[in-house]
Design a protein around this motif. Structure first.
Motif, PDB file in Angstrom:
ATOM      1  N   ALA A 194       0.837  -1.204   0.000  1.00 64.64           N
ATOM      2  CA  ALA A 194       0.000   0.000   0.000  1.00 64.64           C
ATOM      3  C   ALA A 194       0.869   1.250   0.000  1.00 64.64           C
ATOM      4  O   ALA A 194       0.544   2.252  -0.649  1.00 64.64           O
ATOM      5  CB  ALA A 194      -0.930  -0.003   1.207  1.00 64.64           C
ATOM      6  N   GLY A 195       1.969   1.220   0.730  1.00 65.46           N
ATOM      7  CA  GLY A 195       2.867   2.361   0.742  1.00 65.46           C
ATOM      8  C   GLY A 195       3.512   2.597  -0.608  1.00 65.46           C
ATOM      9  O   GLY A 195       3.672   3.747  -1.034  1.00 65.46           O
ATOM     10  N   TYR A 196       3.870   1.529  -1.277  1.00 67.75           N
ATOM     11  CA  TYR A 196       4.479   1.646  -2.605  1.00 67.75           C
ATOM     12  C   TYR A 196       3.487   2.225  -3.615  1.00 67.75           C
ATOM     13  O   TYR A 196       3.778   3.213  -4.301  1.00 67.75           O
ATOM     14  CB  TYR A 196       4.966   0.278  -3.075  1.00 67.75           C
ATOM     15  CG  TYR A 196       5.615   0.282  -4.440  1.00 67.75           C
ATOM     16  CD1 TYR A 196       6.985   0.461  -4.574  1.00 67.75           C
ATOM     17  CD2 TYR A 196       4.861   0.093  -5.595  1.00 67.75           C
ATOM     18  CE1 TYR A 196       7.593   0.461  -5.825  1.00 67.75           C
ATOM     19  CE2 TYR A 196       5.444   0.097  -6.854  1.00 67.75           C
ATOM     20  CZ  TYR A 196       6.810   0.281  -6.963  1.00 67.75           C
ATOM     21  OH  TYR A 196       7.400   0.296  -8.211  1.00 67.75           O
ATOM     22  N   ASP A 197       2.290   1.604  -3.691  1.00 70.42           N
ATOM     23  CA  ASP A 197       1.290   2.075  -4.650  1.00 70.42           C
ATOM     24  C   ASP A 197       0.849   3.498  -4.339  1.00 70.42           C
ATOM     25  O   ASP A 197       0.677   4.317  -5.251  1.00 70.42           O
ATOM     26  CB  ASP A 197       0.066   1.149  -4.639  1.00 70.42           C
ATOM     27  CG  ASP A 197       0.334  -0.181  -5.319  1.00 70.42           C
ATOM     28  OD1 ASP A 197       1.393  -0.307  -5.972  1.00 70.42           O
ATOM     29  OD2 ASP A 197      -0.501  -1.092  -5.195  1.00 70.42           O
ATOM     30  N   GLY A 198       0.657   3.793  -3.060  1.00 67.39           N
ATOM     31  CA  GLY A 198       0.231   5.131  -2.692  1.00 67.39           C
ATOM     32  C   GLY A 198       1.262   6.184  -3.075  1.00 67.39           C
ATOM     33  O   GLY A 198       0.911   7.274  -3.543  1.00 67.39           O
ATOM     34  N   THR A 199       2.527   5.873  -2.884  1.00 73.35           N
ATOM     35  CA  THR A 199       3.584   6.825  -3.240  1.00 73.35           C
ATOM     36  C   THR A 199       3.681   7.013  -4.743  1.00 73.35           C
ATOM     37  O   THR A 199       3.877   8.135  -5.230  1.00 73.35           O
ATOM     38  CB  THR A 199       4.930   6.346  -2.672  1.00 73.35           C
ATOM     39  OG1 THR A 199       4.831   6.232  -1.251  1.00 73.35           O
ATOM     40  CG2 THR A 199       6.051   7.312  -3.014  1.00 73.35           C
ATOM     41  N   MET A 200       3.540   5.936  -5.493  1.00 77.68           N
ATOM     42  CA  MET A 200       3.589   6.042  -6.957  1.00 77.68           C
ATOM     43  C   MET A 200       2.482   6.964  -7.463  1.00 77.68           C
ATOM     44  O   MET A 200       2.722   7.844  -8.310  1.00 77.68           O
ATOM     45  CB  MET A 200       3.463   4.657  -7.594  1.00 77.68           C
ATOM     46  CG  MET A 200       4.664   3.761  -7.340  1.00 77.68           C
ATOM     47  SD  MET A 200       6.189   4.362  -8.119  1.00 77.68           S
ATOM     48  CE  MET A 200       6.180   3.429  -9.637  1.00 77.68           C
ATOM     49  N   ARG A 201       1.267   6.814  -6.935  1.00 78.04           N
ATOM     50  CA  ARG A 201       0.157   7.670  -7.361  1.00 78.04           C
ATOM     51  C   ARG A 201       0.356   9.099  -6.873  1.00 78.04           C
ATOM     52  O   ARG A 201       0.111  10.063  -7.613  1.00 78.04           O
ATOM     53  CB  ARG A 201      -1.163   7.113  -6.831  1.00 78.04           C
ATOM     54  CG  ARG A 201      -1.598   5.809  -7.470  1.00 78.04           C
ATOM     55  CD  ARG A 201      -3.058   5.504  -7.150  1.00 78.04           C
ATOM     56  NE  ARG A 201      -3.283   5.435  -5.705  1.00 78.04           N
ATOM     57  CZ  ARG A 201      -3.172   4.327  -4.992  1.00 78.04           C
ATOM     58  NH1 ARG A 201      -2.815   3.200  -5.579  1.00 78.04           N
ATOM     59  NH2 ARG A 201      -3.400   4.346  -3.697  1.00 78.04           N
ATOM     60  N   LEU A 202       0.806   9.220  -5.629  1.00 80.53           N
ATOM     61  CA  LEU A 202       0.967  10.554  -5.052  1.00 80.53           C
ATOM     62  C   LEU A 202       1.997  11.373  -5.834  1.00 80.53           C
ATOM     63  O   LEU A 202       1.774  12.547  -6.154  1.00 80.53           O
ATOM     64  CB  LEU A 202       1.383  10.419  -3.583  1.00 80.53           C
ATOM     65  CG  LEU A 202       1.444  11.705  -2.749  1.00 80.53           C
ATOM     66  CD1 LEU A 202       1.031  11.401  -1.307  1.00 80.53           C
ATOM     67  CD2 LEU A 202       2.840  12.293  -2.764  1.00 80.53           C
ATOM     68  N   LEU A 203       3.123  10.766  -6.173  1.00 80.73           N
ATOM     69  CA  LEU A 203       4.176  11.499  -6.887  1.00 80.73           C
ATOM     70  C   LEU A 203       3.785  11.766  -8.344  1.00 80.73           C
ATOM     71  O   LEU A 203       4.195  12.773  -8.928  1.00 80.73           O
ATOM     72  CB  LEU A 203       5.488  10.722  -6.824  1.00 80.73           C
ATOM     73  CG  LEU A 203       6.087  10.576  -5.418  1.00 80.73           C
ATOM     74  CD1 LEU A 203       7.358   9.739  -5.469  1.00 80.73           C
ATOM     75  CD2 LEU A 203       6.379  11.942  -4.816  1.00 80.73           C
ATOM     76  N   ALA A 204       2.968  10.866  -8.923  1.00 84.36           N
ATOM     77  CA  ALA A 204       2.509  11.097 -10.294  1.00 84.36           C
ATOM     78  C   ALA A 204       1.509  12.245 -10.348  1.00 84.36           C
ATOM     79  O   ALA A 204       1.548  13.082 -11.261  1.00 84.36           O
ATOM     80  CB  ALA A 204       1.885   9.825 -10.855  1.00 84.36           C
ATOM     81  N   ASP A 205       0.616  12.318  -9.357  1.00 86.41           N
ATOM     82  CA  ASP A 205      -0.418  13.351  -9.340  1.00 86.41           C
ATOM     83  C   ASP A 205       0.070  14.664  -8.741  1.00 86.41           C
ATOM     84  O   ASP A 205      -0.480  15.730  -9.055  1.00 86.41           O
ATOM     85  CB  ASP A 205      -1.640  12.857  -8.545  1.00 86.41           C
ATOM     86  CG  ASP A 205      -2.307  11.648  -9.180  1.00 86.41           C
ATOM     87  OD1 ASP A 205      -2.087  11.421 -10.383  1.00 86.41           O
ATOM     88  OD2 ASP A 205      -3.032  10.933  -8.460  1.00 86.41           O
ATOM     89  N   HIS A 206       1.075  14.591  -7.877  1.00 83.99           N
ATOM     90  CA  HIS A 206       1.552  15.791  -7.178  1.00 83.99           C
ATOM     91  C   HIS A 206       3.083  15.825  -7.176  1.00 83.99           C
ATOM     92  O   HIS A 206       3.719  15.615  -6.140  1.00 83.99           O
ATOM     93  CB  HIS A 206       1.020  15.818  -5.742  1.00 83.99           C
ATOM     94  CG  HIS A 206      -0.467  15.776  -5.637  1.00 83.99           C
ATOM     95  ND1 HIS A 206      -1.260  16.897  -5.771  1.00 83.99           N
ATOM     96  CD2 HIS A 206      -1.311  14.725  -5.421  1.00 83.99           C
ATOM     97  CE1 HIS A 206      -2.525  16.559  -5.631  1.00 83.99           C
ATOM     98  NE2 HIS A 206      -2.591  15.255  -5.422  1.00 83.99           N
ATOM     99  N   PRO A 207       3.670  16.101  -8.334  1.00 82.83           N
ATOM    100  CA  PRO A 207       5.140  16.123  -8.402  1.00 82.83           C
ATOM    101  C   PRO A 207       5.764  17.213  -7.544  1.00 82.83           C
ATOM    102  O   PRO A 207       6.973  17.184  -7.301  1.00 82.83           O
ATOM    103  CB  PRO A 207       5.403  16.369  -9.901  1.00 82.83           C
ATOM    104  CG  PRO A 207       4.152  16.984 -10.418  1.00 82.83           C
ATOM    105  CD  PRO A 207       3.036  16.387  -9.632  1.00 82.83           C
ATOM    106  N   GLU A 208       4.954  18.137  -7.055  1.00 81.80           N
ATOM    107  CA  GLU A 208       5.485  19.211  -6.209  1.00 81.80           C
ATOM    108  C   GLU A 208       5.750  18.754  -4.777  1.00 81.80           C
ATOM    109  O   GLU A 208       6.363  19.486  -3.980  1.00 81.80           O
ATOM    110  CB  GLU A 208       4.524  20.399  -6.194  1.00 81.80           C
ATOM    111  CG  GLU A 208       3.185  20.178  -5.504  1.00 81.80           C
ATOM    112  CD  GLU A 208       2.119  19.519  -6.377  1.00 81.80           C
ATOM    113  OE1 GLU A 208       0.934  19.593  -6.018  1.00 81.80           O
ATOM    114  OE2 GLU A 208       2.489  18.910  -7.416  1.00 81.80           O
TER     115      GLU A 208
END
Length: 328
Positions: free
Chosen positions: A218-232
């Protein structure tokens, strides 16, 4: 050759089985001559009393059940070490049930009750069956949902712990901070504290939309989505160390340097976080201390020595390591 029994001792000593039981219990209702005969027969036969049988005769099993919800979370190792530190010296055996791997046809609470557990430690959100059951003494370990009133509980101060983690990142200059959350009472308390502290500082909080256990995946998938949607986003605070390790894996796969480009903070200060390879900045919630205090309260409660319901909150501490740095 079969092991000698209490009946063998009685036969060799020339007394009844009941009298042998009285000698084993240290009763003063036995004559010196009979006691010596029984003790000599025990030495001659090499008889070893069954502790389980003795406990059962005393209407005790010396069994403590522990309900958890994820064997893969190393925080439970520290908790169990704390429990063993207190209960092991008193001869208690600890049985652990991972409710996440128990089939739906099984009821872990009913299982512990049928095993006549002398006490139960609940280290997960409280099952409704336990709330409703006429159960032995229960102690809640950790911040949990569905805790009934008037029950003993030991927890870390999750609100303060999340504040320490968030303040650390804010102090490093991070102003867009992501948060990997999960279901459960502890995760909810940490999430609320993170959002409150971030809002009060004028920084922006980005919380992942996820409902499920706090796992590495869950941490891996969540981080992948978070960084893709919010590169800032320049920093991530994870609900626990396991999710933070997933975040480290996602950053690696995206070619993002930690902590040069992205800071990551976990929670629990587990054995994995303390390894030199991971070297994770995290919040130490003193899992060993939670287990130790839960064991003390449960021991007192089982002996009838405890007063009214107790609630113990242990202070957390920030442990700064190699996964956080000033905003680039």
């Amino acid at each position: 050759m079969p092991a000698p029994t209490i009946y063998d001792v009685a036969r060799v000593a020339g007394v009844s089985k009941s009298l042998v039981s009285l000698v084993l219990q240290g009763s003063d209702r036995v004559s010196d001559a009979s006691r010596r005969a029984v003790e000599e027969a025990i030495r001659e036969l090499g008889y070893r009393p069954s502790r389980a049988a003795s406990d059962l005769a005393a209407r005790r099993t010396k069994l403590v059940g522990v309900l958890i919800d994820d064997y893969a979370n190393p925080w439970f190792v520290d908790l169990l070490r704390g429990l063993h530190h207190v209960l092991g010296s008193d001869g208690f055996r600890v049985t652990v049930i991972d409710t996440a791997t128990t089939s739906l046809a099984e009821d872990p609470v009913e299982g512990l009750l049928s095993m006549r557990a002398d006490g139960i430690v609940v280290a997960r959100d409280v099952p409704n069956a336990l709330v409703a059951a006429a159960s032995p003494p229960v102690v809640i370990a950790g911040t949990r949902d569905n805790v009934p009133p008037g029950i003993d509980a030991v927890a870390n101060d999750d609100v303060l712990g999340a504040q320490l983690a968030t303040d650390h990142l804010l102090g490093l200059g991070h102003r867009v901070i992501g948060h990997l959350s999960a279901t459960g009472g502890a995760a909810a308390a940490r999430r609320r504290s993170f959002v409150d502290v971030t809002a009060g500082s004028g920084a922006r909080a980005v919380v992942t939309d996820y409902s499920g256990p706090a796992t590495e995946h869950a941490g891996y998938d969540g981080t992948m989505r978070l960084l893709a949607d919010h590169p800032e986003v320049t920093a991530i605070f994870a609900a626990n160390d396991v999710m933070a390790i997933g975040a480290l894996g996602a950053a690696r796969d995206r070619g993002i340097d930690v902590p040069g480009q992205l800071s990551i903070v976990g929670y629990d200060n587990t054995l994995l976080a303390r390894t030199r390879l991971i070297n994770l900045t995290t919040v130490d919630d003193n899992g060993f201390g939670v287990g130790r205090e839960a064991g003390r309260i449960l021991r007192d409660r089982m002996s009838g020595a405890a007063p009214g319901p107790r609630s113990v909150t242990l202070p957390p501490a920030l442990v700064t390591r190699g996964t956080t740095a000033a905003v680039p």
